[in-house]
Motif scaffolding. Structure first.
Motif, short mmCIF file in Angstrom:
data_model
loop_
_atom_site.label_atom_id
_atom_site.label_comp_id
_atom_site.label_asym_id
_atom_site.label_seq_id
_atom_site.Cartn_x
_atom_site.Cartn_y
_atom_site.Cartn_z
N VAL A 429 0.86 -1.18 0.00
CA VAL A 429 0.00 0.00 0.00
C VAL A 429 0.90 1.23 0.00
O VAL A 429 1.81 1.34 0.82
CB VAL A 429 -0.94 0.02 1.21
N ALA A 430 0.67 2.12 -0.96
CA ALA A 430 1.50 3.31 -1.08
C ALA A 430 0.70 4.42 -1.73
O ALA A 430 -0.23 4.17 -2.51
CB ALA A 430 2.75 3.02 -1.89
N GLU A 431 1.09 5.63 -1.43
CA GLU A 431 0.41 6.78 -2.03
C GLU A 431 0.81 6.96 -3.49
O GLU A 431 -0.02 7.28 -4.33
CB GLU A 431 0.74 8.04 -1.22
N ASP A 432 2.09 6.73 -3.80
CA ASP A 432 2.55 6.93 -5.18
C ASP A 432 3.84 6.14 -5.38
O ASP A 432 4.90 6.53 -4.89
CB ASP A 432 2.80 8.41 -5.45
N VAL A 433 3.75 5.02 -6.11
CA VAL A 433 4.94 4.17 -6.31
C VAL A 433 5.91 4.78 -7.30
O VAL A 433 7.00 4.24 -7.52
CB VAL A 433 4.54 2.75 -6.75
N ARG A 434 5.54 5.92 -7.90
CA ARG A 434 6.47 6.57 -8.83
C ARG A 434 7.51 7.39 -8.08
O ARG A 434 8.57 7.70 -8.63
CB ARG A 434 5.70 7.47 -9.79
N ARG A 435 7.19 7.76 -6.85
CA ARG A 435 8.09 8.60 -6.06
C ARG A 435 8.92 7.73 -5.11
O ARG A 435 8.57 6.59 -4.83
CB ARG A 435 7.29 9.61 -5.23
N PRO A 436 10.04 8.25 -4.58
CA PRO A 436 10.84 7.49 -3.62
C PRO A 436 10.02 7.09 -2.40
O PRO A 436 9.02 7.72 -2.05
CB PRO A 436 11.97 8.48 -3.24
N LEU A 437 10.46 6.04 -1.76
CA LEU A 437 9.75 5.52 -0.58
C LEU A 437 9.76 6.53 0.57
O LEU A 437 8.75 6.69 1.27
CB LEU A 437 10.43 4.22 -0.15
N ALA A 438 10.85 7.19 0.75
CA ALA A 438 10.96 8.18 1.85
C ALA A 438 9.99 9.32 1.62
O ALA A 438 9.79 9.79 0.51
CB ALA A 438 12.39 8.70 1.94
N GLY A 439 9.37 9.76 2.70
CA GLY A 439 8.50 10.92 2.62
C GLY A 439 7.05 10.60 2.30
O GLY A 439 6.24 11.51 2.12
N GLN A 440 6.68 9.33 2.20
CA GLN A 440 5.28 8.99 1.98
C GLN A 440 4.88 7.79 2.83
O GLN A 440 5.72 7.01 3.28
CB GLN A 440 5.00 8.71 0.50
N ASP A 441 3.57 7.67 3.07
CA ASP A 441 3.03 6.56 3.86
C ASP A 441 2.97 5.33 2.96
O ASP A 441 2.24 5.31 1.96
CB ASP A 441 1.63 6.92 4.35
N ALA A 442 3.75 4.31 3.28
CA ALA A 442 3.78 3.09 2.46
C ALA A 442 4.21 1.92 3.33
O ALA A 442 4.97 2.08 4.29
CB ALA A 442 4.76 3.25 1.29
N ALA A 443 3.71 0.74 2.99
CA ALA A 443 4.07 -0.46 3.74
C ALA A 443 3.73 -1.71 2.95
O ALA A 443 2.78 -1.72 2.16
CB ALA A 443 3.35 -0.49 5.10
N VAL A 444 4.51 -2.75 3.17
CA VAL A 444 4.18 -4.08 2.65
C VAL A 444 3.21 -4.72 3.63
O VAL A 444 3.50 -4.82 4.83
CB VAL A 444 5.45 -4.95 2.50
#
Length: 717
Positions: A429-444
């Motif tokens: 789950v991620a807000e935008d997989v086009r951007r780097p992982l740092a700085g966004q809410d994302a998790a496996v």
């Protein structure tokens, strides 16, 4: 109008492999037209019009004319009903979703009796299509009502019950593109790719490299999270709870909103998202508890759900999900809106080939709970223009492989490798997989064993991905076709003893030899079954055996006619003689002159880098050289028929002056035997030729002939 008796189906034979008619499996039907022998298609009043009205796509059949409308021309000019049945069966298969282009119908020496054959990937499906086509044809001939739709549906049901699931079928098709053979091992999706010691097995998207421990870990969501979290993969905080009242306490400690799901569920069953009240959390606990053994509460991650397919540590495909909504019209219920606005999506259905399931409220407690949170249920009628959320994460079918940032490829690969899966579907789950992982809410949020492939094969948006190719390349590196050397000996009387001697020579060379012949099934010198192993169901066991690294098969003319070959291609093919025609009258074989067209099958399947071995003493056998894709090695007891072949630089084995000579062009090497050979020249020469073609040295060939004892081997018969 004249009423005609049914065409009689005298004999139905499933040819499992390459055969007299085609390289592929087929259904051969012997049929008796009876009085219809005197009534070709153009003599029966109205028949052609009725047939073409019932099956208009027959216009696309080229037939022998070689162009669109060719079969219609044959109908109008007059063709016999066996030929018509062939095309009806092919068209039923086409309409049922199994395109089939091959068919032939040939007369026999008995008036009114024909042999009709068509491509049949599965025997049960072929028989179903034949039965439906036969009924349909007789109805059209006698001007009775026919139900084409029901016939097609019957064939389609046979296909659905008999065929591989879409993910497995795609992997098998990718193997076929690489010329890797396959064998189906059960009625489901367990498939062997390759033969003998070079095989691998798949079960949907799991392989024989998939660790049972890894699969067990993936089935426990809490354990998976702890392991991948320990190595730095971002995960949502969570805790397993045993009671609904504890769920709210954990939710508050984690921080609202939360996700509630079963620890060992699949396909998103029992997963409720973005819950913020005690009533919602406790209700969701009951939904999750009904789907799995334990319930876990997790911090809700904002963003879209993604499924990333990892093969051998590399991300090969990625798909993004989207929320599902319906729009009220002021008169339809929620259940009706789901049917009219969502279930009409052509990608939704109940069968395996559909990438998305039909949404039914009675089996979707998560959707019912989500509706309840919006103050609705299935019978509610939302106002015109109102949007109602049905699923927060439903259609994971928007391809985003090319948009994936390397950060996400790295963490999901790490997750799959940490669990230990060679093939994994990682839910992110991620807000935008086009951007780097740092700085966004994302998790496996999950790592799945045996992931479905349809979302990557049939995305709603974007390009299909060659995921099957990635899986095949993982199992079989480039250049590896999964084949062990197969040697087939075809003929009338000699093949049995030739096969025994050839297997002995290969065994002396240190190979782990499997032998299938009339004497039985052998692994080395050990007979493991005394049944006649020219029967394909017995012979196939050699291809399944992981110890076997070379296999020898006896293939008499009767085997080719009754079953077809057990293998698709072979390294070395041998044709010894044209004896035994008198035993084949049931196949309309009347003399030795009829046998070359049967035995040529053994030459047809020789690989490009293989060798065809032929008896040049019989010019009819030697003539089969033109059907061999590989090189040709001749043998004879007379030098004359070898002369032109040797002059052109070809290899040959010659029996001269009581000795066997290996001839490479004009050069000759005699086999130095210590004693008179136990085998006759008719047995020795083809075996020597095949073993030499395989690469055995002259000294080893001589040692094998010195030690081969036909009497000892006869005692095993």
């Amino acid at each position: 109008m004249t009423t005609f008796d049914d065409i009689r189906l005298l004999r139905i034979t499933y040819l499992r492999g390459p055969n007299l008619w085609t390289y592929r499996s087929a259904l051969e039907v012997w049929l008796d037209l009876g009085t219809l022998e005197e009534w070709p298609s153009n003599r029966i009043p109205g028949f052609v019009a009725r047939l073409t009205a019932a099956l208009p796509a027959l216009e696309e059949h080229h037939c022998g004319v070689g162009e669109r409308g060719g079969f219609l021309q044959r109908l109008q000019d007059g063709t016999w009903m066996g030929h018509v049945l062939e095309h009806i069966v092919i068209e039923l298969l086409n309409l049922a979703g199994m395109p089939t282009g091959f068919g032939q119908t040939r007369s026999t020496s008995t008036t009114g009796v024909y042999r009709m054959v068509f491509r049949a990937r599965d025997e049960a499906v072929g028989r179903a299509a034949l039965a439906q086509g036969h009924t349909l044809l007789m109805g059209l001939i006698n001007d009775r009502p026919v139900d084409v739709a029901a016939a097609v549906e019957a064939v389609r049901e046979a296909i659905d019950s008999a065929y591989l699931g879409p993910s497995t079928a795609h992997i098998v098709a990718s193997a076929t593109e690489r010329r890797i053979p396959h064998l189906r091992l059960n009625d489901g999706n367990l498939v062997q790719l390759g033969h003998g010691c070079r095989q691998h097995r798949i079960w949907t998207a799991e392989t024989d490299r998939t660790s049972a421990i890894a699969e067990g870990i993936a089935g426990d969501k809490d354990l998976t999270k702890r392991l991948i979290g320990a190595v730095g993969v971002p995960i949502p905080e969570g805790e397993v709870v045993d009671r609904p009242e504890d769920a709210w306490d954990v939710a508050q400690s984690i921080g609202l909103p939360v996700t509630v799901k079963p620890t060992d569920g699949n396909h998103g069953r029992g997963v409720s998202l973005e819950l913020s009240t005690q009533a919602e959390v406790e209700a969701a606990w009951h939904v999750a508890d009904a789907e799995g053994s334990e319930v876990i509460i997790e911090r809700y991650i904002r963003g879209d759900e993604h499924r990333l397919l990892v093969v051998a540590g590399r991300v090969v495909a990625a798909a993004r999900g989207e929320s599902l909504w319906v729009h009220g019209d002021g008169s339809s219920t929620i259940a009706q809106l789901i049917d009219s606005q969502l279930n009409t999506d052509p990608r939704r259905g109940e069968a395996e080939e559909f990438p998305l399931e039909t949404l039914k409220l009675d089996r979707e407690p998560v959707i019912r709970l989500l509706l309840e949170r919006q103050g609705l249920d299935g019978d509610s009628v939302p106002a015109a223009g109102r949007k109602v959320l049905i699923q927060r994460s439903g259609n994971v079918s928007i391809d985003c492989t090319d948009d994936l940032h390397p950060d996400f490829a790295r963490v999901v690969s790490l997750a799959a490798r940490t669990v230990g899966l060679d093939i994994a579907g990682v839910d992110l789950v991620a807000e935008d997989v086009r951007r780097p992982l740092a700085g966004q809410d994302a998790a496996v949020v999950e790592v799945n064993a045996g992931p479905g492939l349809l979302m990557h094969l049939k995305p709603a948006v974007g390009s299909p991905r060659p995921v099957g190719q990635a899986i095949i390349d993982h199992l079989f590196p480039p250049g590896d076709d999964g084949r062990i050397p197969l040697l087939g000996i075809a003929g009338g009387q000699a093949p049995q003893d030739v096969a025994r001697l050839l297997a002995w020579l290969l065994q002396l060379a240190g190979r782990k030899v499997g032998l299938a012949c009339r004497d039985g099934l052998f692994l080395g010198e050990r007979r493991i079954d005394d049944a006649d192993a020219t029967d394909g169901t017995v012979a196939e066991r050699l291809l399944l055996n992981r110890e076997v690294d070379v296999a020898v098969f006896e293939n008499g003319a009767a085997t080719l006619l009754d079953q077809g070959l057990v293998y698709d291609r072979c390294r070395i093919g041998v044709v010894t003689d044209l004896d035994g025609a008198e035993a084949l009258a049931r196949h309309d074989i009347r003399s030795a002159d009829d046998l070359p067209r049967v035995l040529r099958t053994q030459m047809d399947v020789v690989l490009d880098d293989g060798v065809g071995v032929l008896n040049a003493d019989d010019p009819r056998v030697a003539e089969l050289a033109r059907h061999c894709d590989g090189s040709v090695l001749l043998y004879a007891t007379d030098a004359a028929p070898l002369a032109d072949h040797r002059a052109a630089g070809g290899r040959a084995v010659l029996w001269r002056d009581g000795r066997a000579w290996l001839c490479d062009g004009t050069a000759e090497t005699a086999l130095a035997l210590r004693q008179a050979p136990a085998a006759a020249p008719a047995v020795m020469l083809p075996a020597i030729a095949a073993a030499w073609a395989f690469g055995l040295a002259p000294a080893l060939l001589a040692a094998g002939l010195d030690t081969f004892d036909t009497r000892a081997r006869a005692e095993t018969r």
